[in-house]
Every structure is written in structure tokens, then in C-alpha cells.
Scaffold this active site. Structure first.
Site, PDB file in Angstrom:
ATOM      1  N   GLY A  45       0.819  -1.146  -0.319  1.00 56.89           N
ATOM      2  CA  GLY A  45      -0.114  -0.359   0.049  1.00 56.89           C
ATOM      3  C   GLY A  45       0.631   0.821  -0.324  1.00 56.89           C
ATOM      4  O   GLY A  45       1.872   0.995   0.636  1.00 56.89           O
ATOM      5  N   GLN A  50       3.626  10.457   0.901  1.00 53.99           N
ATOM      6  CA  GLN A  50       4.611   9.654   1.247  1.00 53.99           C
ATOM      7  C   GLN A  50       4.916  10.125  -0.311  1.00 53.99           C
ATOM      8  O   GLN A  50       6.707   9.456   0.153  1.00 53.99           O
ATOM      9  CB  GLN A  50       4.241   8.022   1.098  1.00 53.99           C
ATOM     10  CG  GLN A  50       3.480   7.335   2.642  1.00 53.99           C
ATOM     11  CD  GLN A  50       3.447   6.197   2.636  1.00 53.99           C
ATOM     12  OE1 GLN A  50       2.314   5.290   2.317  1.00 53.99           O
ATOM     13  NE2 GLN A  50       4.560   5.137   2.864  1.00 53.99           N
ATOM     14  N   CYS A  92       5.750  -0.125   7.128  1.00 53.16           N
ATOM     15  CA  CYS A  92       5.272   1.129   5.948  1.00 53.16           C
ATOM     16  C   CYS A  92       6.594   1.495   5.393  1.00 53.16           C
ATOM     17  O   CYS A  92       8.163   1.750   6.433  1.00 53.16           O
ATOM     18  CB  CYS A  92       5.143   2.080   7.277  1.00 53.16           C
ATOM     19  SG  CYS A  92       4.749   4.193   6.404  1.00 53.16           S
ATOM     20  N   LEU A  93       6.393   1.784   4.070  1.00 48.85           N
ATOM     21  CA  LEU A  93       7.244   1.949   3.145  1.00 48.85           C
ATOM     22  C   LEU A  93       7.743   3.623   3.745  1.00 48.85           C
ATOM     23  O   LEU A  93       9.744   3.495   3.493  1.00 48.85           O
ATOM     24  CB  LEU A  93       6.841   2.071   1.458  1.00 48.85           C
ATOM     25  CG  LEU A  93       6.536   0.703   1.249  1.00 48.85           C
ATOM     26  CD1 LEU A  93       5.995   1.535  -0.480  1.00 48.85           C
ATOM     27  CD2 LEU A  93       7.379  -0.245   0.922  1.00 48.85           C
ATOM     28  N   HIS A 134      -4.751   1.779   7.328  1.00 48.21           N
ATOM     29  CA  HIS A 134      -2.930   1.888   7.420  1.00 48.21           C
ATOM     30  C   HIS A 134      -2.818   3.237   6.290  1.00 48.21           C
ATOM     31  O   HIS A 134      -2.289   4.557   6.663  1.00 48.21           O
ATOM     32  CB  HIS A 134      -1.939   1.202   7.208  1.00 48.21           C
ATOM     33  CG  HIS A 134      -0.936   1.075   7.251  1.00 48.21           C
ATOM     34  ND1 HIS A 134       0.642   1.161   8.349  1.00 48.21           N
ATOM     35  CD2 HIS A 134       0.084   2.085   6.434  1.00 48.21           C
ATOM     36  CE1 HIS A 134       1.120   1.890   7.952  1.00 48.21           C
ATOM     37  NE2 HIS A 134       1.012   2.132   7.014  1.00 48.21           N
ATOM     38  N   GLU A 135      -3.355   2.942   5.180  1.00 52.31           N
ATOM     39  CA  GLU A 135      -2.487   4.147   4.560  1.00 52.31           C
ATOM     40  C   GLU A 135      -4.712   5.300   4.510  1.00 52.31           C
ATOM     41  O   GLU A 135      -3.658   6.131   4.287  1.00 52.31           O
ATOM     42  CB  GLU A 135      -3.409   3.829   3.194  1.00 52.31           C
ATOM     43  CG  GLU A 135      -2.424   2.688   2.509  1.00 52.31           C
ATOM     44  CD  GLU A 135      -0.860   2.419   2.854  1.00 52.31           C
ATOM     45  OE1 GLU A 135      -0.746   3.653   2.755  1.00 52.31           O
ATOM     46  OE2 GLU A 135      -0.202   1.450   3.183  1.00 52.31           O
ATOM     47  N   HIS A 138      -2.668   7.716   6.751  1.00 50.60           N
ATOM     48  CA  HIS A 138      -1.490   8.275   6.459  1.00 50.60           C
ATOM     49  C   HIS A 138      -2.462   9.766   5.270  1.00 50.60           C
ATOM     50  O   HIS A 138      -1.763  11.027   5.825  1.00 50.60           O
ATOM     51  CB  HIS A 138      -0.974   7.629   5.091  1.00 50.60           C
ATOM     52  CG  HIS A 138       0.715   6.972   5.212  1.00 50.60           C
ATOM     53  ND1 HIS A 138       1.886   7.340   5.804  1.00 50.60           N
ATOM     54  CD2 HIS A 138       0.480   6.070   4.989  1.00 50.60           C
ATOM     55  CE1 HIS A 138       1.987   6.283   6.190  1.00 50.60           C
ATOM     56  NE2 HIS A 138       1.810   5.310   5.776  1.00 50.60           N
TER      57      HIS A 138
END
Ligand code: NI
Length: 173
Positions: A45, A50, A92-93, A134-135, A138
């Protein structure tokens, strides 16, 4: 085009993203770049903040590089129903190499616009339910480490600061 992923802590990752007012070619180009960036980084994701874009756009694929791969882009996602509880070890990226347990709803229903601007409603469970929560976090300036203890978060913050310093010294690494 693969875009650069911001590393937490970064002031942009703390900001609330703005709703998309029109799903046009620029949004579709952003979605395409976000998928390329997510797959290149082996993520499931990615949210637009990000990659430094404060718009409410997320992309997901909980089975990347598999025959059943199902890429989903959500514009202006809104979680309208949350049911049950589950705990999942999230990464997380924007926080590479870290993983911690986070409590989430087990099943969610999300309303969003697809890349054609059509309103969709999707009921999600398992990893997809986690990823959507999660996304969308963000998009509201929240990352998974905001859900864990202050002590653990500060340890991770120190490691990320060290990582960023190393990357600045050796930009190719
Ligand atoms: Ni993330």
C-alpha cells in the site's frame, strides 16, 4: 515513474491531505506513479503524502506479483463501517525496516472514487482491511508508530534519523 518515498519523521507526513475535487488525467498519472513506486519498493500500500503529494489518494495490492494480484486505487477514501478487532504486525515504506503490532478494526467498509471518478463501496477484511486503515491514516497525517508506545516510537525515530543521515552521506545507497 518511480517517485521518491519520504522517510518518517517528515513534516509532510504529519499533514492532512486535501480531497481530490476532480478525478482527471493528472490524478490518473499520480495513481500510475504510485503503483510503480509501491511495486518497486515491495509494498502492499502507498498513500500520496508518502511521495510528497497532499491529496487524498491511496493505492493497494495485498497480493503483489501473484497471479491473483488485484491493484486497487482509492480516491477520497472514507471508512464508513468498522467492525471487530484485530492485531497485525505492520510496516510502512516510510519507516523502512521497522514493524510493530497495531490494533485495528478487523472488517471495514470503505467508500471511495475509482480512477474513472465513479463512487464505489467495498467491504474489506484480512490484510486489505488493515492496509486501507493504514493508508487512510496517512491521509490524516498519522503513521503506524503513532499507534504504539512513546518509548518504542522514540527508539524508531532515532533509527530513522540515523538512516536519513546515512542516506544524505551516501545518496546512491
Ligand atoms: Ni505507511
Amino acid at each position: 515513474m518511480v517517485r521518491e518515498i519520504l522517510i518518517w519523521p517528515d513534516p509532510i507526513l504529519k499533514q492532512k491531505a486535501k480531497p481530490v475535487t476532480q478525478v482527471d488525467d493528472s490524478i490518473r498519472a499520480l495513481v500510475k506513479d504510485m503503483f510503480e513506486t509501491m511495486y518497486a519498493a515491495d509494498g502492499v500500500g502507498l498513500a500520496a503524502p508518502q511521495v510528497g503529494i497532499l491529496q487524498r489518494v491511496i493505492v493497494l495490492d495485498t497480493t503483489p506479483r501473484q497471479p491473483e494480484s488485484k491493484p486497487i486505487a482509492m480516491i477520497n477514501p472514507e471508512i464508513i463501517v468498522m467492525e471487530g478487532e484485530t492485531t497485525y504486525t505492520e510496516g510502512c515504506l516510510s519507516i523502512p525496516g521497522e514493524a510493530e503490532d497495531v490494533d485495528r478494526a478487523a472488517v471495514i467498509t470503505v467508500k471511495f472514487l475509482d480512477v474513472e471518478g465513479q463512487e464505489q463501496t467495498l467491504k474489506c477484511d484480512e490484510l486489505l482491511a488493515i492496509a486501507v486503515q493504514h493508508e487512510t491514516d496517512h491521509l490524516n497525517g498519522t503513521v503506524f508508530v503513532d499507534h504504539i508506545s512513546t518509548l518504542k516510537r522514540e527508539i524508531i525515530r532515532k533509527r530513522m534519523k540515523r538512516l536519513k543521515a546515512e542516506r544524505e552521506e551516501h545518496p546512491s545507497a
